[in-house]
Design a protein around this motif. Sequence first.
Motif, PDB file in Angstrom:
ATOM      1  N   GLN A  16       0.860  -1.173   0.000  1.00 23.33           N
ATOM      2  CA  GLN A  16       0.000   0.000   0.000  1.00 23.33           C
ATOM      3  C   GLN A  16       0.903   1.232   0.000  1.00 23.33           C
ATOM      4  OE1 GLN A  16      -3.653   0.263   0.962  1.00 23.33           O
ATOM      5  NE2 GLN A  16      -4.030  -1.856   0.589  1.00 23.33           N
ATOM      6  N   THR A  17       1.054   1.857  -1.164  1.00 22.84           N
ATOM      7  CA  THR A  17       2.064   2.902  -1.312  1.00 22.84           C
ATOM      8  C   THR A  17       1.556   4.295  -0.983  1.00 22.84           C
ATOM      9  OG1 THR A  17       1.481   3.180  -3.642  1.00 22.84           O
ATOM     10  CG2 THR A  17       3.207   1.599  -3.123  1.00 22.84           C
ATOM     11  N   ASN A  18       0.287   4.435  -0.680  1.00 23.22           N
ATOM     12  CA  ASN A  18      -0.263   5.778  -0.578  1.00 23.22           C
ATOM     13  C   ASN A  18      -1.248   5.870   0.565  1.00 23.22           C
ATOM     14  OD1 ASN A  18      -0.593   8.444  -1.381  1.00 23.22           O
ATOM     15  ND2 ASN A  18      -2.330   7.940  -2.666  1.00 23.22           N
ATOM     16  N   SER A  19      -0.892   5.353   1.744  1.00 20.98           N
ATOM     17  CA  SER A  19      -1.800   5.328   2.877  1.00 20.98           C
ATOM     18  C   SER A  19      -2.236   6.726   3.263  1.00 20.98           C
ATOM     19  CB  SER A  19      -1.114   4.662   4.073  1.00 20.98           C
ATOM     20  OG  SER A  19      -1.859   4.880   5.258  1.00 20.98           O
TER      21      SER A  19
ATOM     22  N   MET B 278     -12.607  -2.213 -17.448  1.00 18.18           N
ATOM     23  CA  MET B 278     -12.029  -1.224 -16.549  1.00 18.18           C
ATOM     24  C   MET B 278     -11.789  -1.829 -15.172  1.00 18.18           C
ATOM     25  SD  MET B 278     -13.343   2.665 -15.675  1.00 18.18           S
ATOM     26  CE  MET B 278     -14.776   2.265 -14.658  1.00 18.18           C
ATOM     27  N   TYR B 279     -12.745  -2.595 -14.689  1.00 19.12           N
ATOM     28  CA  TYR B 279     -12.594  -3.238 -13.384  1.00 19.12           C
ATOM     29  C   TYR B 279     -11.415  -4.195 -13.371  1.00 19.12           C
ATOM     30  CZ  TYR B 279     -13.676  -6.194  -9.340  1.00 19.12           C
ATOM     31  OH  TYR B 279     -13.614  -6.909  -8.160  1.00 19.12           O
ATOM     32  N   HIS B 280     -11.256  -4.978 -14.423  1.00 20.05           N
ATOM     33  CA  HIS B 280     -10.115  -5.906 -14.496  1.00 20.05           C
ATOM     34  C   HIS B 280      -8.794  -5.147 -14.433  1.00 20.05           C
ATOM     35  CE1 HIS B 280     -12.701  -9.227 -16.584  1.00 20.05           C
ATOM     36  NE2 HIS B 280     -12.828  -9.234 -15.266  1.00 20.05           N
ATOM     37  N   ASP B 281      -8.729  -3.991 -15.104  1.00 19.88           N
ATOM     38  CA  ASP B 281      -7.494  -3.205 -15.079  1.00 19.88           C
ATOM     39  C   ASP B 281      -7.264  -2.577 -13.704  1.00 19.88           C
ATOM     40  OD1 ASP B 281      -6.943  -3.881 -17.666  1.00 19.88           O
ATOM     41  OD2 ASP B 281      -7.573  -1.972 -18.544  1.00 19.88           O
ATOM     42  N   ILE B 282      -8.336  -2.169 -13.046  1.00 20.06           N
ATOM     43  CA  ILE B 282      -8.195  -1.641 -11.681  1.00 20.06           C
ATOM     44  C   ILE B 282      -7.687  -2.737 -10.750  1.00 20.06           C
ATOM     45  CG2 ILE B 282      -9.554  -0.926  -9.660  1.00 20.06           C
ATOM     46  CD1 ILE B 282      -8.925   1.405 -11.439  1.00 20.06           C
ATOM     47  N   CYS B 283      -8.208  -3.949 -10.896  1.00 16.66           N
ATOM     48  CA  CYS B 283      -7.734  -5.071 -10.071  1.00 16.66           C
ATOM     49  C   CYS B 283      -6.252  -5.339 -10.319  1.00 16.66           C
ATOM     50  CB  CYS B 283      -8.554  -6.322 -10.361  1.00 16.66           C
ATOM     51  SG  CYS B 283     -10.253  -6.261  -9.744  1.00 16.66           S
ATOM     52  N   ALA B 284      -5.832  -5.262 -11.581  1.00 16.32           N
ATOM     53  CA  ALA B 284      -4.424  -5.490 -11.903  1.00 16.32           C
ATOM     54  C   ALA B 284      -3.538  -4.425 -11.269  1.00 16.32           C
ATOM     55  CB  ALA B 284      -4.233  -5.506 -13.421  1.00 16.32           C
ATOM     56  N   MET B 285      -3.963  -3.181 -11.312  1.00 15.22           N
ATOM     57  CA  MET B 285      -3.194  -2.112 -10.681  1.00 15.22           C
ATOM     58  C   MET B 285      -3.200  -2.250  -9.167  1.00 15.22           C
ATOM     59  SD  MET B 285      -1.758  -0.445 -12.989  1.00 15.22           S
ATOM     60  CE  MET B 285      -1.834  -0.079 -14.731  1.00 15.22           C
ATOM     61  N   ASN B 286      -4.317  -2.711  -8.621  1.00 15.12           N
ATOM     62  CA  ASN B 286      -4.391  -2.914  -7.179  1.00 15.12           C
ATOM     63  C   ASN B 286      -3.413  -3.993  -6.720  1.00 15.12           C
ATOM     64  OD1 ASN B 286      -5.840  -2.283  -4.603  1.00 15.12           O
ATOM     65  ND2 ASN B 286      -6.326  -4.466  -4.733  1.00 15.12           N
ATOM     66  N   ALA B 287      -3.247  -5.038  -7.545  1.00 17.31           N
ATOM     67  CA  ALA B 287      -2.295  -6.095  -7.218  1.00 17.31           C
ATOM     68  C   ALA B 287      -0.864  -5.563  -7.199  1.00 17.31           C
ATOM     69  CB  ALA B 287      -2.419  -7.246  -8.210  1.00 17.31           C
ATOM     70  N   ARG B 288      -0.597  -4.551  -8.018  1.00 20.06           N
ATOM     71  CA  ARG B 288       0.760  -3.977  -8.083  1.00 20.06           C
ATOM     72  C   ARG B 288       0.992  -2.907  -7.023  1.00 20.06           C
ATOM     73  NH1 ARG B 288       2.111  -1.690 -13.821  1.00 20.06           N
ATOM     74  NH2 ARG B 288       4.080  -1.274 -12.698  1.00 20.06           N
ATOM     75  N   PHE B 289       0.012  -2.022  -6.845  1.00 24.50           N
ATOM     76  CA  PHE B 289       0.246  -0.828  -6.037  1.00 24.50           C
ATOM     77  C   PHE B 289      -0.615  -0.740  -4.777  1.00 24.50           C
ATOM     78  CE2 PHE B 289       1.013   0.460 -10.515  1.00 24.50           C
ATOM     79  CZ  PHE B 289       2.373   0.709 -10.426  1.00 24.50           C
ATOM     80  N   GLY B 290      -1.737  -1.458  -4.745  1.00 24.88           N
ATOM     81  CA  GLY B 290      -2.683  -1.270  -3.662  1.00 24.88           C
ATOM     82  C   GLY B 290      -3.456   0.026  -3.832  1.00 24.88           C
ATOM     83  N   LEU B 291      -4.495   0.195  -3.022  1.00 26.20           N
ATOM     84  CA  LEU B 291      -5.306   1.415  -3.004  1.00 26.20           C
ATOM     85  C   LEU B 291      -5.827   1.816  -4.382  1.00 26.20           C
ATOM     86  CD1 LEU B 291      -3.341   3.581  -0.408  1.00 26.20           C
ATOM     87  CD2 LEU B 291      -5.547   2.483  -0.086  1.00 26.20           C
TER      88      LEU B 291
ATOM     89  N   ALA C  90     -11.730   3.124   2.049  1.00 26.58           N
ATOM     90  CA  ALA C  90     -10.670   3.239   1.048  1.00 26.58           C
ATOM     91  C   ALA C  90      -9.394   2.519   1.456  1.00 26.58           C
ATOM     92  CB  ALA C  90     -10.362   4.715   0.786  1.00 26.58           C
ATOM     93  N   GLU C  91      -9.219   2.240   2.748  1.00 30.75           N
ATOM     94  CA  GLU C  91      -7.984   1.629   3.253  1.00 30.75           C
ATOM     95  C   GLU C  91      -8.089   0.109   3.406  1.00 30.75           C
ATOM     96  OE1 GLU C  91      -5.128   3.437   4.297  1.00 30.75           O
ATOM     97  OE2 GLU C  91      -6.047   5.191   3.368  1.00 30.75           O
ATOM     98  N   ARG C  92      -9.299  -0.448   3.257  1.00 31.79           N
ATOM     99  CA  ARG C  92      -9.479  -1.871   3.494  1.00 31.79           C
ATOM    100  C   ARG C  92      -9.244  -2.663   2.212  1.00 31.79           C
ATOM    101  NH1 ARG C  92     -14.747  -0.905   5.445  1.00 31.79           N
ATOM    102  NH2 ARG C  92     -15.421  -2.653   4.169  1.00 31.79           N
ATOM    103  N   GLU C  93      -8.461  -3.733   2.287  1.00 30.05           N
ATOM    104  CA  GLU C  93      -8.113  -4.508   1.093  1.00 30.05           C
ATOM    105  C   GLU C  93      -9.319  -5.192   0.467  1.00 30.05           C
ATOM    106  OE1 GLU C  93      -4.817  -7.087   1.485  1.00 30.05           O
ATOM    107  OE2 GLU C  93      -3.544  -5.620   2.493  1.00 30.05           O
ATOM    108  N   ASP C  94     -10.312  -5.576   1.279  1.00 25.72           N
ATOM    109  CA  ASP C  94     -11.453  -6.321   0.737  1.00 25.72           C
ATOM    110  C   ASP C  94     -12.353  -5.456  -0.136  1.00 25.72           C
ATOM    111  OD1 ASP C  94     -12.105  -5.136   3.442  1.00 25.72           O
ATOM    112  OD2 ASP C  94     -14.123  -5.800   2.883  1.00 25.72           O
ATOM    113  N   THR C  95     -12.219  -4.138  -0.083  1.00 25.05           N
ATOM    114  CA  THR C  95     -13.140  -3.290  -0.830  1.00 25.05           C
ATOM    115  C   THR C  95     -12.796  -3.190  -2.317  1.00 25.05           C
ATOM    116  OG1 THR C  95     -11.896  -1.305  -0.158  1.00 25.05           O
ATOM    117  CG2 THR C  95     -13.778  -1.954   1.200  1.00 25.05           C
ATOM    118  N   ILE C  96     -11.775  -3.917  -2.762  1.00 25.78           N
ATOM    119  CA  ILE C  96     -11.550  -4.050  -4.197  1.00 25.78           C
ATOM    120  C   ILE C  96     -12.730  -4.764  -4.849  1.00 25.78           C
ATOM    121  CG2 ILE C  96     -10.268  -6.217  -3.936  1.00 25.78           C
ATOM    122  CD1 ILE C  96      -9.702  -3.446  -6.605  1.00 25.78           C
ATOM    123  N   ASP C  97     -13.521  -5.483  -4.060  1.00 29.59           N
ATOM    124  CA  ASP C  97     -14.694  -6.196  -4.562  1.00 29.59           C
ATOM    125  C   ASP C  97     -15.971  -5.389  -4.404  1.00 29.59           C
ATOM    126  OD1 ASP C  97     -13.162  -8.467  -5.215  1.00 29.59           O
ATOM    127  OD2 ASP C  97     -13.259  -9.173  -3.149  1.00 29.59           O
TER     128      ASP C  97
END
Length: 403
Positions: free
Chosen positions: A3-6, A243-256, A297-304
């Motif tokens: 998580q690079t941007n807490s 768009m959602y798939h790309d957001i998930c991919a970025m989340n896997a790399r950077f978080g948030l 915004a800080e919880r990992e599960d909210t990617i879903d």
Amino acid sequence: MQQTNSSELKLLPGRNLSAEPDDLVSTIVRFCCDHIHSEHAVLVIRGDAGTGKSIVINSAFEKIQEASRLSGSNDVLHGTHNVFLVNHPEMIKLYRNISESLPTLRKKDYERPTTFVNSMDRQHKRADIVFIDEAHLLLSRRDSYNRFNHDNHLQEIIRLSRIAIIVFDSRQVLKFKSYWDDRRLEHLLRDIPHEVFTLTTQFRVRANPDVMKWISGFCSRRILPLPAQQEFDFRIYDDALEMYHDICAMNARFGLCRMLSTYDYPYVLNGQDHFIEEGRFRLRWDRARPEQRLPWAEREDTIDEVGSVYTVQGFDLNYAGVILGPSVTYDPRTQRIVIKPDRYEDGAAFVGRDALDNPEAVQEQIILNSINVLMTRGTMGLYIYASNADLRKKLHDMASRRT
């Protein structure tokens, strides 16, 4: 995952600030020293989303509380009773979490405005200095359901304090019952000694100026040429699922990285899941979880989940995927954005129209304000999908001609 941007790190007092916000922190402390024996005084901090208003106000509050609580640090402010107010349940979680790591701050220093007003009235007391983040969320009328029985939050807070330090951005007003504009604020402060400072440097959106210019134009109903290709990742989508798939991919790399949407899809606080559906895309709205320590915004599960303006206002993301729902349309004849308030599902936002001179215009402005909030969350990238076919085609055509 990193998580690079807490947001906690962003708002943590003691960070190295650049010259503009650092100077304003010092100005706020001097203002408090100069006016601590005044009957009333107000300092207003203005600036667009992402200009560092919250870090400035929290850093100044930490310095004031240090002066109040540590003997010998500042005799003028020592022993003063100071409070930090924010009318945003997710943001108050964040501030209280931050206070745990700082010796001069306490969780009880952070309160909701109605709680503060009712408590001070009940005890027949007033505070010395009150800091108010997101003052554009303060109630501008009575709200008996939420136990606020006065006419205006800010007016009562000023009455119950010597000094008020407030953050204000009229482009983030989201409800009739907390409707503010520049004229209303100026009218309320007209007989009170006050100063206004404006932050101008953009810290959140790490992009060339053409990105913020495009967002500002869109929120003024104009579609400007898309920003040039640059390090900030700005994309237009024809498919919300892609768009959602790309957001998930970025989340896997950077978080948030999160999906967000205008409030154009049904949502009821009944304990059930409610879904946003656009073509192949189907994902539930954010769940109300007041018991959670971390904000949405800080919880990992909210990617879903898909966040609303109420979930993310005041927070930073790395990448934001924004769905512009059915209330946001486009007229090819006039080449302008057209807002349809009857398609906006946030009925609670429009309660109390009788107190407004032009409620229809205010409705449209509130929706445009919500778009501004959503589009200014991402520090590294902004992805956009439009539900309206005409708007989607216009954005697609512009993307295909982008340099």
